[in-house]
Write an enzyme that holds these catalytic residues in place. Structure first.
Site, PDB file in Angstrom:
ATOM      1  N   CYS A  41       0.815  -1.223   0.000  1.00 32.07           N
ATOM      2  CA  CYS A  41       0.000   0.000   0.000  1.00 32.07           C
ATOM      3  C   CYS A  41       0.844   1.267   0.000  1.00 32.07           C
ATOM      4  O   CYS A  41       0.370   2.322  -0.433  1.00 32.07           O
ATOM      5  CB  CYS A  41      -0.918   0.020   1.216  1.00 32.07           C
ATOM      6  SG  CYS A  41      -2.009  -1.402   1.329  1.00 32.07           S
ATOM      7  N   HIS A  45      -8.972   3.312  -2.477  1.00 32.13           N
ATOM      8  CA  HIS A  45      -7.577   3.026  -2.118  1.00 32.13           C
ATOM      9  C   HIS A  45      -6.970   2.064  -3.130  1.00 32.13           C
ATOM     10  O   HIS A  45      -6.915   0.853  -2.907  1.00 32.13           O
ATOM     11  CB  HIS A  45      -7.546   2.427  -0.704  1.00 32.13           C
ATOM     12  CG  HIS A  45      -6.215   1.922  -0.260  1.00 32.13           C
ATOM     13  ND1 HIS A  45      -5.010   2.476  -0.650  1.00 32.13           N
ATOM     14  CD2 HIS A  45      -5.896   0.889   0.587  1.00 32.13           C
ATOM     15  CE1 HIS A  45      -4.018   1.821  -0.089  1.00 32.13           C
ATOM     16  NE2 HIS A  45      -4.528   0.849   0.662  1.00 32.13           N
ATOM     17  N   CYS A 104      -0.958   2.451   6.925  1.00 35.30           N
ATOM     18  CA  CYS A 104      -0.582   1.086   7.277  1.00 35.30           C
ATOM     19  C   CYS A 104      -0.208   0.348   5.999  1.00 35.30           C
ATOM     20  O   CYS A 104      -0.603   0.734   4.898  1.00 35.30           O
ATOM     21  CB  CYS A 104      -1.708   0.376   8.010  1.00 35.30           C
ATOM     22  SG  CYS A 104      -3.265   0.240   7.094  1.00 35.30           S
ATOM     23  N   GLY A 106       0.565  -3.638   4.232  1.00 36.49           N
ATOM     24  CA  GLY A 106       0.406  -5.082   4.339  1.00 36.49           C
ATOM     25  C   GLY A 106       1.686  -5.802   4.719  1.00 36.49           C
ATOM     26  O   GLY A 106       2.793  -5.334   4.472  1.00 36.49           O
TER      27      GLY A 106
END
Length: 396
Positions: free
Chosen positions: A92, A345, A376, A378
C-alpha cells in the site's frame, strides 16, 4: 543535505475494480502515462530532459503493471529516452516509498528533479495475484494465518483494541463520506484530477472526470445492515473500509533551489520520514510506531502536527492511531477532506494522493507549519512522512 520540495501532484479519478468499473477496459500503464503527461502539461517550465528519474510503484507487478513500469511509462509518456525509470513495491505504501526513495536521492545530490507515483488496477490484478507464499510462514509459525488477509488483520485489530467498536468505525466512515462530499462540492477535491478516456465494449468511449467509489448519503442505519465478510458477527464491512479500486497518482519532487531556478512551485518541504515493522496480523497499527520514529528523528512531537492525512484502509486502523495519540476521532485536523473510505484506495498509488491533498491544504492554512501523511502497510508495516508548509506565516 539539500531541501526536498514537493512541487505538485495529480491523480486519475479513482474507479471501482471489476467488470463494471470505469477502468475495466483501460490499461494500468495508460493510467500512469496520463498522470505523467499531465504533470508535464501543468508545468511547461520544467524541461522534460531535466527529469532525472521516474519511480512508479505497483503492488502486483505483472501484465500491464509489470516490465519495470517506471521506465516503460516514462517512454510511453514521451519523456526523452535519456530519462531512466524503475518500479518499486511496498504494497500500500508503494507511491509513498517512491517519493521517499527519490527524495533521498535529491537530498543526497544524486537527482535534481524526479517524478514519483504509483498505479494499481485491482480489477485486472487483484492483490495477491500470482503470489506463492513460502510455506515456512505458517509451518514455522512466523506469522499468524490471518496475516495474509487484510480484512482479517483489521478484525484482529478490533480484538486488540476492544474500545474500538463497530459503531465507532461506522460513525467514522459516515463522517469520511460526508467530508469528502463537502470537499467535492466546495471544489477542494477536483483540481488535482486528470480526466481519463475510457472505453466500454457496448457504450463506446467515455471520459472519467470524477471518483467512482464515493457513496454520499451514507448513514449509520445503512452501514449497520452490511455483512461482515471476514468473520461471522465481525466488525469490518465494505462500508467502514476502503474498497477495491483502480487508479494512478504522480508527483514532481525537486531540490528546492532547482525548483526556484526553473520557476516551479513549492507545495511542501520534506522534513523526514520513517517506516516501521509490526506484527503482520495487526498490520493496521503500523502508522503508530512509524509516526513515533519519524517525529523522534525530526525532533518534533505529535502536538507540532497541524494537519493529518491518514490513509483509511480500515476505519479501525485510523481510530487505533487517533486513540494512541489522544486525538479525537472528529478532530478537524484529521482527513479534513475525507479519505479512502470515500474515494478509494488503489493500493500502491494512495501515498501520493495523501501528499497531494496535504499540499493543497497547506496552501489554505498559513497558520499550520507541519503535517504528516501516514498509512498502514500489508505484511505488518507502517510509513509516515512529515512535511513543512512553505506558506507558514511564522517564517515571515
Amino acid at each position: 543535505m539539500r531541501t526536498v520540495a514537493f512541487v505538485d501532484g495529480v491523480r486519475t479519478p479513482f474507479g471501482r475494480a471489476g467488470d463494471k468499473g470505469i477502468y475495466a477496459n483501460t490499461r494500468a500503464d495508460d493510467m500512469i502515462v496520463k498522470v505523467i503527461r499531465e504533470l508535464l502539461r501543468r508545468h511547461p517550465e520544467l524541461p522534460p530532459e531535466r527529469v532525472d528519474d521516474v519511480a512508479v510503484a505497483a503492488t502486483t507487478q505483472t501484465g500491464d503493471q509489470g516490465l519495470t513500469i517506471g521506465r516503460t511509462a516514462a517512454l510511453l509518456a514521451g519523456l526523452p529516452k535519456s530519462v531512466p525509470g524503475f518500479a518499486i513495491d511496498r504494497m500500500c505504501a508503494g507511491a509513498m516509498t517512491a517519493v521517499t526513495t527519490t527524495a533521498s536521492g535529491i537530498g543526497f545530490g544524486a537527482y535534481d528533479v524526479v517524478i514519483a507515483g504509483g498505479v494499481e488496477h485491482m480489477g485486472r490484478h487483484p492483490m495477491g495475484e500470482g503470489v506463492d507464499p513460502n510455506p515456512r510462514f505458517l509451518t514455522d509459525k512466523l506469522v499468524d494465518p490471518s496475516a495474509l488477509v487484510m480484512g482479517q488483520t483489521a478484525e484482529n485489530l478490533h480484538d486488540r483494541f476492544p474500545a474500538i467498536t463497530k459503531q465507532r468505525c461506522d460513525a467514522y466512515a459516515v463522517r469520511s463520506q460526508e467530508r469528502f462530499a463537502d470537499a467535492v462540492k466546495e471544489g477542494k477535491i477536483g483540481p488535482e484530477l486528470v480526466p481519463v478516456a475510457t472505453r466500454h465494449p457496448e457504450l463506446g468511449w467515455g471520459l472519467a472526470t470524477e471518483d467512482e467509489p464515493p457513496r454520499p448519503g451514507t448513514t449509520m442505519e445503512g452501514l449497520a445492515s452490511l455483512k461482515t465478510p471476514f468473520r461471522p458477527h465481525g466488525r469490518v464491512t465494505a462500508g467502514n473500509a476502503a474498497g477495491l479500486n483502480d487508479g494512478a497518482t504522480g508527483a514532481i519532487l525537486a531540490d528546492e533551489s532547482t525548483a526556484r531556478e526553473l520557476g516551479l512551485p513549492v507545495g511542501m518541504r520534506l522534513v523526514g520520514y520513517a517506516f516501521a515493522g509490526v506484527d503482520p496480523e495487526v498490520m493496521g497499527v503500523g502508522p503508530v510506531p512509524a509516526t513515533e520514529k519519524a517525529l523522534a528523528r525530526a525532533g518534533l512531537s505529535i502536538s507540532d502536527i497541524g494537519l493529518f492525512e491518514i490513509n483509511e484502509a480500515f476505519a479501525v486502523q485510523v481510530l487505533a492511531f487517533l486513540d494512541h495519540f489522544g486525538i479525537a476521532e472528529d478532530d478537524p485536523r484529521v482527513n479534513q477532506w475525507g479519505g479512502a473510505i470515500a474515494c478509494g484506495h488503489p493500493l500502491a498509488s494512495s501515498g501520493v494522493r495523501l501528499m497531494t491533498q496535504l499540499s493543497r491544504q497547506f496552501a489554505e492554512r498559513p497558520d499550520v507549519r507541519y503535517g504528516i501523511t501516514t498509512m498502514c502497510i500489508g505484511i505488518g508495516m507502517g510509513g509516515t512522512v512529515i512535511w513543512e508548509n512553505p506558506a507558514w506565516e511564522g517564517a515571515k
